[in-house]
Design an enzyme around this catalytic site. Structure first.
Site, PDB file in Angstrom:
ATOM      1  N   HIS A   1      58.404  40.874  78.455  1.00 48.14           N
ATOM      2  CA  HIS A   1      58.536  40.342  77.043  1.00 48.14           C
ATOM      3  C   HIS A   1      58.660  38.810  76.816  1.00 48.14           C
ATOM      4  O   HIS A   1      60.108  38.773  76.746  1.00 48.14           O
ATOM      5  CB  HIS A   1      59.197  41.965  76.778  1.00 48.14           C
ATOM      6  CG  HIS A   1      58.837  43.400  76.527  1.00 48.14           C
ATOM      7  ND1 HIS A   1      59.162  43.944  77.422  1.00 48.14           N
ATOM      8  CD2 HIS A   1      58.856  43.517  75.468  1.00 48.14           C
ATOM      9  CE1 HIS A   1      58.979  44.748  76.751  1.00 48.14           C
ATOM     10  NE2 HIS A   1      59.169  45.066  75.644  1.00 48.14           N
TER      11      HIS A   1
ATOM     12  N   SER B   1      54.638  47.125  78.346  1.00 43.69           N
ATOM     13  CA  SER B   1      55.750  47.341  77.578  1.00 43.69           C
ATOM     14  C   SER B   1      55.370  48.587  77.220  1.00 43.69           C
ATOM     15  O   SER B   1      54.708  49.651  78.873  1.00 43.69           O
ATOM     16  CB  SER B   1      55.830  46.938  75.917  1.00 43.69           C
ATOM     17  OG  SER B   1      57.354  47.364  75.590  1.00 43.69           O
TER      18      SER B   1
ATOM     19  N   GLU C   1      59.396  44.564  84.802  1.00 41.72           N
ATOM     20  CA  GLU C   1      60.083  43.839  83.821  1.00 41.72           C
ATOM     21  C   GLU C   1      60.946  44.751  83.124  1.00 41.72           C
ATOM     22  O   GLU C   1      60.785  45.163  82.680  1.00 41.72           O
ATOM     23  CB  GLU C   1      59.483  42.549  83.339  1.00 41.72           C
ATOM     24  CG  GLU C   1      58.415  43.181  82.365  1.00 41.72           C
ATOM     25  CD  GLU C   1      58.698  43.761  81.266  1.00 41.72           C
ATOM     26  OE1 GLU C   1      59.311  43.142  80.551  1.00 41.72           O
ATOM     27  OE2 GLU C   1      58.335  44.743  80.406  1.00 41.72           O
TER      28      GLU C   1
END
Length: 350
Positions: A318, A145, A250
């Site tokens: 995620h 992330s 992503e």
């Protein structure tokens, strides 16, 4: 990410802060390395440092639970000096969060480093890291992330292989743990990294489906992570180098028009021109409202122009069941099989 602040506003603030920071912040930068450095593998009984490069822990028990999870994995845990700090929505002041990372790399009793969580703030610590010292003291560092900015910058500035995988606050379920151990706790080549198997009772794969955008095989250095963070570092000293790479991307909680804008930013910046392969994971909890392109349409448009093997749906980022991907290691993407194969271990045995 979170709901505390609009991520678009944060990206603008972060970029402005870096632009205004002045050349004195970059004293610890080093020239781009010519070779990779593999860290020593982690083993049960090793000491791992726990740091907060990005968002704070809202409750002290979140730190305690993360520590207990790492202990359940077999590690001894050493907390960073500033893990309970708060500065706005960050886990402490920028220099203090960076100092915890520097100390963990310099501490000979620490064998590896786990980031507590993502959120926001990793780009702000990058100017304060001592990259020369990190290169001299290589060890595992892992997160995903917002931690995308940290692990890619460390690799590019030092040559150290870093790891895109679970943070200490993640719910690390058995499949994720098994793949973490394959990549980070074994000096044997991991072989083929692939999505979780289809659950019993399903006639076709639904939960972890690979979508082929362009078939073929290609080998390259693995780099990438969260699309928002990759885009946010464009035009900075930490802009990602994608030449001869397998670029993986992503995101989470983004509407399609923003995904389109960020993919277009990378495209306009030439980041798809010299890649060997392209891998998208998922856009988790990404709503489609009103007239919109689908994610697949956006990926076909941007990835298709690159003329290289490309897939989407790969299991990282995620999602609950996630692979650990070593940034800096060479892998082979088989877009027809939906696998990335590592023929060399990402860690050493000593």
């Amino acid at each position: 990410m979170s709901v505390m602040i609009n991520r678009r506003d944060f990206t603008r603030l972060t970029t402005a802060a870096v632009a205004l920071s002045g050349s004195s912040l970059f004293a610890h930068q080093t020239a781009l390395p010519s070779s990779i450095i593999r860290p020593k593998k982690l083993s049960e009984g090793d000491t791992v440092g726990l740091v907060l490069p990005a968002s704070m822990a809202f409750e002290p028990d979140e730190i305690h639970m993360a520590r207990e999870q790492l202990e359940a994995m077999g590690f001894v845990v050493k907390l960073g000096e500033h893990v309970y700090d708060r500065h706005g929505y960050f886990g402490g002041m920028d220099r203090d969060r960076a100092a915890d990372i520097n100390r963990m790399f310099a501490d000979e009793s620490v064998d590896g480093i786990f980031c507590f969580t993502g959120g926001w703030g990793s780009p702000r610590v990058l100017p304060y890291l001592d990259y020369g010292m990190i290169r001299r003291n290589p060890k595992v560092i892992i997160g995903f992330s917002d931690i995308t900015a940290l692990i890619n910058a460390i690799h590019q500035k030092t040559g150290l292989v870093t790891f895109h995988g679970p943070v200490a606050a993640s719910r690390i379920e058995p499949w994720t743990l098994e793949n973490f151990r394959r990549v980070v706790m074994s000096a044997d080549p991991p072989g083929a990294l692939q999505n979780p198997p289809k659950p019993d009772g399903q006639l076709v794969e639904r939960d972890h489906r690979i979508v082929k955008i362009r078939g073929g095989r290609a080998s390259g250095k693995i780099v990438g992570g969260n699309l928002t963070l990759i885009a946010a570092t464009m035009g900075t000293p930490y802009e990602i180098d994608t030449e001869n790479t397998l670029l993986f991307l992503e995101d989470v909680n983004e509407e399609m028009y923003r995904v389109d804008r960020m993919l277009s930013q990378l495209w306009l910046g030439g980041k798809f021109e010299k890649v060997k392969g392209l891998i998208f994971g998922r856009c988790s909890r990404c709503p489609v409202t009103g007239p919109s392109f689908s994610l697949h349409e956006l990926l076909v448009e941007r990835f298709g122009d690159a003329g290289v093997p490309a897939i989407s749906g790969f299991a990282f980022g995620h999602i609950e069941k996630k692979l650990t991907l070593p940034i800096g290691m060479t892998g082979t993407l088989d877009a027809d099989a939906g696998t990335v194969t590592l023929d060399r271990a990402a860690v050493t045995g000593h």
